[in-house]
Enzyme design. Structure first.
Site, PDB file in Angstrom:
ATOM      1  N   HIS A 191     -26.592   3.836  45.039  1.00  0.00           N
ATOM      2  CA  HIS A 191     -26.452   4.313  46.417  1.00  0.00           C
ATOM      3  C   HIS A 191     -25.128   5.053  46.521  1.00  0.00           C
ATOM      4  O   HIS A 191     -24.070   4.454  46.379  1.00  0.00           O
ATOM      5  CB  HIS A 191     -26.470   3.099  47.358  1.00  0.00           C
ATOM      6  CG  HIS A 191     -26.526   3.444  48.808  1.00  0.00           C
ATOM      7  ND1 HIS A 191     -25.453   3.965  49.496  1.00  0.00           N
ATOM      8  CD2 HIS A 191     -27.526   3.336  49.708  1.00  0.00           C
ATOM      9  CE1 HIS A 191     -25.793   4.159  50.762  1.00  0.00           C
ATOM     10  NE2 HIS A 191     -27.041   3.786  50.917  1.00  0.00           N
ATOM     11  N   HIS A 234     -19.748  -4.337  51.670  1.00  0.00           N
ATOM     12  CA  HIS A 234     -18.477  -3.716  51.301  1.00  0.00           C
ATOM     13  C   HIS A 234     -17.381  -4.049  52.298  1.00  0.00           C
ATOM     14  O   HIS A 234     -17.626  -4.426  53.438  1.00  0.00           O
ATOM     15  CB  HIS A 234     -18.634  -2.199  51.158  1.00  0.00           C
ATOM     16  CG  HIS A 234     -19.039  -1.488  52.425  1.00  0.00           C
ATOM     17  ND1 HIS A 234     -20.286  -1.589  52.986  1.00  0.00           N
ATOM     18  CD2 HIS A 234     -18.344  -0.638  53.233  1.00  0.00           C
ATOM     19  CE1 HIS A 234     -20.366  -0.838  54.066  1.00  0.00           C
ATOM     20  NE2 HIS A 234     -19.192  -0.267  54.253  1.00  0.00           N
ATOM     21  N   HIS A 245     -16.669  -2.182  62.583  1.00  0.00           N
ATOM     22  CA  HIS A 245     -16.277  -2.882  61.365  1.00  0.00           C
ATOM     23  C   HIS A 245     -14.942  -2.278  60.946  1.00  0.00           C
ATOM     24  O   HIS A 245     -14.882  -1.170  60.400  1.00  0.00           O
ATOM     25  CB  HIS A 245     -17.336  -2.717  60.276  1.00  0.00           C
ATOM     26  CG  HIS A 245     -18.688  -3.225  60.695  1.00  0.00           C
ATOM     27  ND1 HIS A 245     -19.784  -2.407  60.853  1.00  0.00           N
ATOM     28  CD2 HIS A 245     -19.101  -4.470  61.050  1.00  0.00           C
ATOM     29  CE1 HIS A 245     -20.824  -3.115  61.257  1.00  0.00           C
ATOM     30  NE2 HIS A 245     -20.434  -4.370  61.385  1.00  0.00           N
TER      31      HIS A 245
END
Length: 430
Positions: free
Chosen positions: A286, A329, A359
């Site tokens: 990805h 992540h 985030h």
């Protein structure tokens, strides 16, 4: 909506006149401008900026913008600016339900509410993310933002945005980019809602393409600038100016939308996100989400953006032996995300159009329990993500929520529960 004409190309030197012969030939400020007009320069960069970075437009107007009454403060409790207006918040992931329309008739200015902030407009760093709602049009009222340029992302209801240089019609799935210091007003045809990025830093530009080459992502020709159009109706206007982190109001006896001709490269734009050429893996893994960058405002550190505007539009997924949603992540960049339509593949439930999430730097995040289970067991045949449009305002500096964002505005206090089902599945084969 009526059909409008536009000029194509991001960053181009455009020229337009509503009345033939209004644009001077061979000089910017002749002793006498045709038709009794005034010449006025709007600069979006320091005069001595490198030629490639210099942004400015010459306006030829019926009265210059200096003809305005004195300003007085205008209260607006919902609109905040810079890190000084943020509140202390824990390093938790945060998510907000779709923002409801405000009660009663209200226009775009009255309907602005700030969710997160960082930086300082006087230092020309950082950004703010706002949401807006509007049920009525700005009639004889104009907005000038001296603190930053505005990137408007409609989620519900189309907008007709009149600017000093002409008119943009912008529907959900499209965006509008309005330069710092340029007057505009917003008309709506029904209840409308969306998001706004207020960029205090370097003006948005197209990102460099590097190894991608000369084609891909957002193409310059798909950004549309308006053609010259001026408002002929006589009558007074209220001018609302955002300056130094607060609003000010003044009254003048004529329209600010009186520019008959103009030329330059500091212009408003509209862009249809369906024209974004998505780049992705055709083998495995990805790629980083930077491949979805539409526009970037660079900082003084190469590669560390003051703010990036990133979209996640419809696209094909074909990677083999790959967990296809975004991986888990922690990131030095802070991410404010919104959803315009459909579902976001990493959050199939809970994240709704009109909602938002934050985030912050080094706050872990990624697919929820449902998305992980589905993606881990899915057939990896080619699959198209359709009827979806999510976006991020991504910035190198920590974003601080406002008091409004933290107090009863749809903040989901149980957001972190979406990862609670990610159990320890380790199998020791030793």
């Amino acid at each position: 909506m009526s059909e409008l004409s536009y000029q194509s190309g991001f960053g181009n030197q455009h020229a337009s006149e509503a009345i033939a012969g209004s644009l001077p030939v061979g000089r910017n400020s002749p002793q006498r401008v045709a038709h009794g007009l005034y010449a006025e320069l709007l600069s979006g960069a320091a005069f001595t900026a490198p030629r490639a970075d210099n942004l400015r437009t010459w306006l030829y107007r019926r009265q210059p913008s200096v003809v305005v009454g004195g300003y007085r403060p205008l209260d607006h409790e919902g609109l905040k600016t810079g890190a000084k207006d943020g509140v202390s918040a824990p390093p938790d992931p945060m998510r907000w339900a779709p923002q409801p329309l405000l009660d009663g008739p209200h226009d775009f200015i009255a309907g602005l509410r700030t969710l997160v902030v960082n930086g300082d407009p006087d230092a020309q760093t950082g950004m703010a993310a706002h949401v807006y709602s509007a049920t009525s049009s700005m009639e004889r009222r104009a907005f000038v933002n001296a603190d930053g340029e505005l990137l408007i992302v409609p989620e519900q209801g189309a907008l007709t945005i009149s600017t000093e240089l002409g008119v943009l019609e912008v529907a959900p799935g499209e965006i509008a980019l309005l330069p710092r210091g340029m007057a505009f007003k917003v008309a709506v045809s029904g209840p409308s809602r969306g998001y706004v990025c207020e960029n205090y830093g370097a003006a948005f530009r197209l990102p460099e393409l590097g190894p991608i080459g000369s084609n891909g992502l957002a193409n310059p020709r798909d950004f549309l600038a308006p053609v010259a159009a001026f408002e002929a109706e006589a009558g007074a206007y209220e001018i609302v100016k955002k300056y130094g982190g607060r609003l000010w109001t003044a009254r003048q006896d004529h329209t600010p939308f009186n520019v008959v001709a103009w030329h330059g490269n500091l212009t408003p734009y509209k862009y249809d996100t369906s024209h974004f050429m998505v780049i992705g893996s055709i083998s495995f893994d990805h790629p980083d989400p930077s491949i979805f960058t539409v526009l970037t405002s660079p900082s003084d550190t190469p590669g560390w953006a003051n703010v990036d505007f990133v979209i996640f539009p419809p696209r094909w997924l074909v990677a083999e032996d790959t967990f296809r949603p975004p991986w888990y992540h922690r990131n030095v960049m802070s991410e404010f995300m919104g959803l315009v339509q459909g579902q976001y593949d990493a959050k199939p439930e809970g994240f709704k159009p009109g909602g938002a999430s934050l985030h912050n730097t080094m706050v872990p995040h990624g697919p929820d329990t449902e998305a992980f289970a589905k993606a881990s067991n899915a057939s990896l045949a080619p699959h198209k993500l359709d009827n979806t449009l999510a976006f991020m305002f991504e910035t190198r500096w920590r974003l601080l929520p406002t008091a409004y964002a933290m107090q009863g505005t749809g903040l989901e206090t149980n957001y972190a529960d979406c990862w609670a089902g990610l159990s320890d599945n380790f199998k020791d084969k030793a």
